[in-house]
Design an enzyme around this catalytic site. Sequence first.
Site, PDB file in Angstrom:
ATOM      1  N   LYS A   1       0.845  -1.203   0.000  1.00 56.63           N
ATOM      2  CA  LYS A   1       0.000   0.000   0.000  1.00 56.63           C
ATOM      3  C   LYS A   1       0.878   1.250   0.000  1.00 56.63           C
ATOM      4  O   LYS A   1       0.664   2.177  -0.787  1.00 56.63           O
ATOM      5  CB  LYS A   1      -0.884   0.008   1.246  1.00 56.63           C
ATOM      6  CG  LYS A   1      -1.488   1.376   1.575  1.00 56.63           C
ATOM      7  CD  LYS A   1      -2.398   1.362   2.794  1.00 56.63           C
ATOM      8  CE  LYS A   1      -1.679   1.635   4.069  1.00 56.63           C
ATOM      9  NZ  LYS A   1      -1.381   3.041   4.348  1.00 56.63           N
ATOM     10  N   ASN A   2       1.907   1.268   0.871  1.00 61.83           N
ATOM     11  CA  ASN A   2       2.702   2.488   1.066  1.00 61.83           C
ATOM     12  C   ASN A   2       3.726   2.728  -0.032  1.00 61.83           C
ATOM     13  O   ASN A   2       4.449   3.719   0.007  1.00 61.83           O
ATOM     14  CB  ASN A   2       3.358   2.480   2.456  1.00 61.83           C
ATOM     15  CG  ASN A   2       2.308   2.597   3.539  1.00 61.83           C
ATOM     16  OD1 ASN A   2       1.145   2.943   3.246  1.00 61.83           O
ATOM     17  ND2 ASN A   2       2.666   2.295   4.755  1.00 61.83           N
TER      18      ASN A   2
ATOM     19  N   ARG B   1      -8.777  -0.352   4.637  1.00 64.15           N
ATOM     20  CA  ARG B   1      -7.949   0.680   3.971  1.00 64.15           C
ATOM     21  C   ARG B   1      -6.643   0.082   3.477  1.00 64.15           C
ATOM     22  O   ARG B   1      -6.075   0.526   2.489  1.00 64.15           O
ATOM     23  CB  ARG B   1      -7.612   1.798   4.958  1.00 64.15           C
ATOM     24  CG  ARG B   1      -8.802   2.616   5.390  1.00 64.15           C
ATOM     25  CD  ARG B   1      -8.341   3.832   6.127  1.00 64.15           C
ATOM     26  NE  ARG B   1      -7.316   4.525   5.341  1.00 64.15           N
ATOM     27  CZ  ARG B   1      -6.714   5.634   5.744  1.00 64.15           C
ATOM     28  NH1 ARG B   1      -7.002   6.150   6.909  1.00 64.15           N
ATOM     29  NH2 ARG B   1      -5.813   6.222   4.992  1.00 64.15           N
TER      30      ARG B   1
ATOM     31  N   CYS C   1      -4.807  12.256  12.339  1.00 61.97           N
ATOM     32  CA  CYS C   1      -5.577  10.998  12.381  1.00 61.97           C
ATOM     33  C   CYS C   1      -5.386  10.428  13.785  1.00 61.97           C
ATOM     34  O   CYS C   1      -4.817  11.069  14.663  1.00 61.97           O
ATOM     35  CB  CYS C   1      -5.092  10.042  11.299  1.00 61.97           C
ATOM     36  SG  CYS C   1      -3.424   9.477  11.618  1.00 61.97           S
TER      37      CYS C   1
ATOM     38  N   ASP D   1       4.584   0.614  12.042  1.00 64.14           N
ATOM     39  CA  ASP D   1       3.351  -0.009  11.541  1.00 64.14           C
ATOM     40  C   ASP D   1       3.188  -1.445  12.005  1.00 64.14           C
ATOM     41  O   ASP D   1       2.149  -2.058  11.739  1.00 64.14           O
ATOM     42  CB  ASP D   1       3.319   0.039  10.005  1.00 64.14           C
ATOM     43  CG  ASP D   1       3.167   1.455   9.496  1.00 64.14           C
ATOM     44  OD1 ASP D   1       3.386   1.678   8.293  1.00 64.14           O
ATOM     45  OD2 ASP D   1       2.865   2.344  10.312  1.00 64.14           O
TER      46      ASP D   1
ATOM     47  N   ARG E   1       0.345  14.355  12.086  1.00 66.15           N
ATOM     48  CA  ARG E   1       0.667  14.115  10.671  1.00 66.15           C
ATOM     49  C   ARG E   1       0.974  15.437   9.938  1.00 66.15           C
ATOM     50  O   ARG E   1       0.333  15.774   8.933  1.00 66.15           O
ATOM     51  CB  ARG E   1      -0.438  13.338   9.967  1.00 66.15           C
ATOM     52  CG  ARG E   1      -0.968  12.135  10.722  1.00 66.15           C
ATOM     53  CD  ARG E   1       0.076  11.058  11.000  1.00 66.15           C
ATOM     54  NE  ARG E   1       0.614  10.419   9.828  1.00 66.15           N
ATOM     55  CZ  ARG E   1       0.048   9.392   9.201  1.00 66.15           C
ATOM     56  NH1 ARG E   1      -1.093   8.921   9.647  1.00 66.15           N
ATOM     57  NH2 ARG E   1       0.613   8.861   8.138  1.00 66.15           N
TER      58      ARG E   1
HETATM   59  C1  EPZ Z   1       4.274   6.828   5.999  1.00 64.44           C
HETATM   60  O1  EPZ Z   1       3.563   7.907   6.597  1.00 64.44           O
HETATM   61  C2  EPZ Z   1       3.302   5.660   5.982  1.00 64.44           C
HETATM   62  N1  EPZ Z   1       2.120   5.998   5.188  1.00 64.44           N
HETATM   63  C3  EPZ Z   1       2.877   5.308   7.411  1.00 64.44           C
HETATM   64  O2  EPZ Z   1       2.059   4.139   7.340  1.00 64.44           O
HETATM   65  C4  EPZ Z   1       4.133   4.957   8.217  1.00 64.44           C
HETATM   66  O3  EPZ Z   1       3.758   4.711   9.562  1.00 64.44           O
HETATM   67  C5  EPZ Z   1       5.106   6.146   8.167  1.00 64.44           C
HETATM   68  O4  EPZ Z   1       5.421   6.452   6.780  1.00 64.44           O
HETATM   69  C6  EPZ Z   1       6.412   5.836   8.884  1.00 64.44           C
HETATM   70  O5  EPZ Z   1       6.991   4.708   8.327  1.00 64.44           O
HETATM   71  C7  EPZ Z   1       2.205   5.969   3.834  1.00 64.44           C
HETATM   72  O6  EPZ Z   1       3.251   5.731   3.268  1.00 64.44           O
HETATM   73  C8  EPZ Z   1       0.943   6.277   3.087  1.00 64.44           C
HETATM   74  P1  EPZ Z   1       6.518  10.222   7.999  1.00 64.44           P
HETATM   75  P2  EPZ Z   1       4.201   9.392   6.546  1.00 64.44           P
HETATM   76  O7  EPZ Z   1       6.442  11.416   7.130  1.00 64.44           O
HETATM   77  O8  EPZ Z   1       4.880   9.613   5.255  1.00 64.44           O
HETATM   78  C9  EPZ Z   1       6.217  13.586  11.348  1.00 64.44           C
HETATM   79  C10 EPZ Z   1       0.156   2.824   7.712  1.00 64.44           C
HETATM   80  O9  EPZ Z   1      -0.384   2.331   8.707  1.00 64.44           O
HETATM   81  N2  EPZ Z   1       6.295  14.534  10.230  1.00 64.44           N
HETATM   82  O10 EPZ Z   1       7.736   9.367   7.979  1.00 64.44           O
HETATM   83  O11 EPZ Z   1       3.142  10.346   6.972  1.00 64.44           O
HETATM   84  C11 EPZ Z   1       4.923  12.793  11.363  1.00 64.44           C
HETATM   85  O12 EPZ Z   1       3.899  13.502  12.023  1.00 64.44           O
HETATM   86  C12 EPZ Z   1       0.687   4.232   7.765  1.00 64.44           C
HETATM   87  O13 EPZ Z   1       0.327   2.228   6.608  1.00 64.44           O
HETATM   88  C13 EPZ Z   1       6.394  15.888  10.499  1.00 64.44           C
HETATM   89  O14 EPZ Z   1       6.413  16.309  11.659  1.00 64.44           O
HETATM   90  O15 EPZ Z   1       5.286   9.272   7.712  1.00 64.44           O
HETATM   91  C14 EPZ Z   1       5.316  11.547  12.098  1.00 64.44           C
HETATM   92  O16 EPZ Z   1       5.261  11.806  13.496  1.00 64.44           O
HETATM   93  C15 EPZ Z   1       0.529   4.862   9.144  1.00 64.44           C
HETATM   94  N3  EPZ Z   1       6.471  16.771   9.469  1.00 64.44           N
HETATM   95  C16 EPZ Z   1       6.770  11.328  11.673  1.00 64.44           C
HETATM   96  O17 EPZ Z   1       7.235  12.587  11.188  1.00 64.44           O
HETATM   97  C17 EPZ Z   1       6.438  16.347   8.160  1.00 64.44           C
HETATM   98  O18 EPZ Z   1       6.523  17.194   7.245  1.00 64.44           O
HETATM   99  C18 EPZ Z   1       6.940  10.289  10.582  1.00 64.44           C
HETATM  100  O19 EPZ Z   1       6.169  10.689   9.494  1.00 64.44           O
HETATM  101  C19 EPZ Z   1       6.323  14.970   7.895  1.00 64.44           C
HETATM  102  C20 EPZ Z   1       6.263  14.081   8.948  1.00 64.44           C
END
Ligand code: EPZ
Length: 408
Positions: free
Chosen positions: A7-8, A381, A101, A289, A106
């Site tokens: 998915k990701n 999802r 969420c 995850d 996020r």
């Molecule tokens: C991706 O989310 C995945 N989703 C998530 O999977 C996964 O948990 C996550 O990566 C970490 O591996 C998809 O790929 C669609 P991040 P993403 O940007 O890109 C903070 C699932 O269950 N952050 O690495 O949103 C953020 O809030 C989902 O499949 C900022 O602060 O993850 C989080 O605390 C859940 N500012 C942390 O960094 C930003 O600009 C990691 O987020 C971006 C992120």
Amino acid sequence: MRVSGAKNSVLKLMAASLLTPDECIISNVPNITDVQIMMQVLRTLGAEVEWEADHLRIRPGDLKSRKAPYHLVRRMRASIAVLGPLLARYGEAMVAIPGGCNIGSRKIDMHLKGLVELGAEITSEHGYVTARGSNLKGAHIILDFPSVGATENLMMAAVKADGNTTIENAAREPEIQDLAAFLGSMGAGISGAGSPIVEIEGNADLHGTSHASVGDRIEAGTIAIAAAVTSGDVEITGINPSHLGLPLEKLREIGVEVEENRDGMHIKGNGDYRSVDLATLPFPGFPTDLQPQIMVLLSLAPGAGIVTENVFESRFMFVDELNRMGCDITIEGHHAVVKGDGPLSGAEVCATDLRAGAALVLAGLAAQGQTDLLDIHHIDRGYEKFEEKLSGLGADIRRAAVDEGEEF
Ligand code: EPZ
């Protein structure tokens, strides 16, 4: 059982297809809600998107819109991944600001900061973020945190910038490598994906491509833990085991038998487990995850394990539901102390997010008695045919219509 495509990864490959008017074929695509929503996002932008057997055929052509609307983004925050490609191709993009969420706020500040470093002008008003810039310039970007989404958006924005871009402290997830391979097959020049420093050549002239997504390592990890909590014996295929290095190591430490092979892994549980400590971290650390799922296994392992959640700020919401099934988990800030004094007992519980929902299914499989899990739309999802795959492995699980008369 064979896992579905990731998915990701698939959601970002679909966004990357917007970088060219040509047709892109993406195979090994899971038929899950998030993919269906991303199909709607691409269609809203004007792309033709069709399912054909197990692959997607995407023909962006000359897109009629550069705006990803709130009613879709609110349902699937990964829609933000169209920001970079639209900006790169059209010099403008407007995406509803994705809400938080159940696992955290996020934010997208790192996405936006990187786009500004590439020369974009960002405005946020009326719940939308707009990025403008028809002369993006290659830049040297250092991310505060190896954000998966920010790394992906910036890779896609940089491929058409004037000059080369370096992203330092880049995310290293296998899905980042899959996106780099996809962009490379479109004609982009990207090196270092999977390492902390990704180099992107600018001025790429991109064409259509055909690409198979990597297998879903989180689905594979979820099924491996399902085998462990039920003392099962399961063959999992369609996945590169190196994408689950640390989770498989932790399963071994707990006492689960794990054999890796070229196309996946063989998992054998025996119920004779011991507790371990773990901390979620960006890849190659333990994936956040799989945190809810491993908590179920630790609840069956004598002793006390400490699980530290370092990636999301509130990813323990589901613990109350697990404790209603007889788990003994205490939250202290970012730490969860998991006492393994099973057994678990079936109950009526609610899924709070995608991975928590999967963890509650695993708890239900391990528990004595029946578990009724509500709000399973969260699971749909990201898991394709979840109950069918599990019942094919011997689980007694079925999707039941909610009795209209009951208050939920
Ligand atoms: C991706 O989310 C995945 N989703 C998530 O999977 C996964 O948990 C996550 O990566 C970490 O591996 C998809 O790929 C669609 P991040 P993403 O940007 O890109 C903070 C699932 O269950 N952050 O690495 O949103 C953020 O809030 C989902 O499949 C900022 O602060 O993850 C989080 O605390 C859940 N500012 C942390 O960094 C930003 O600009 C990691 O987020 C971006 C992120």
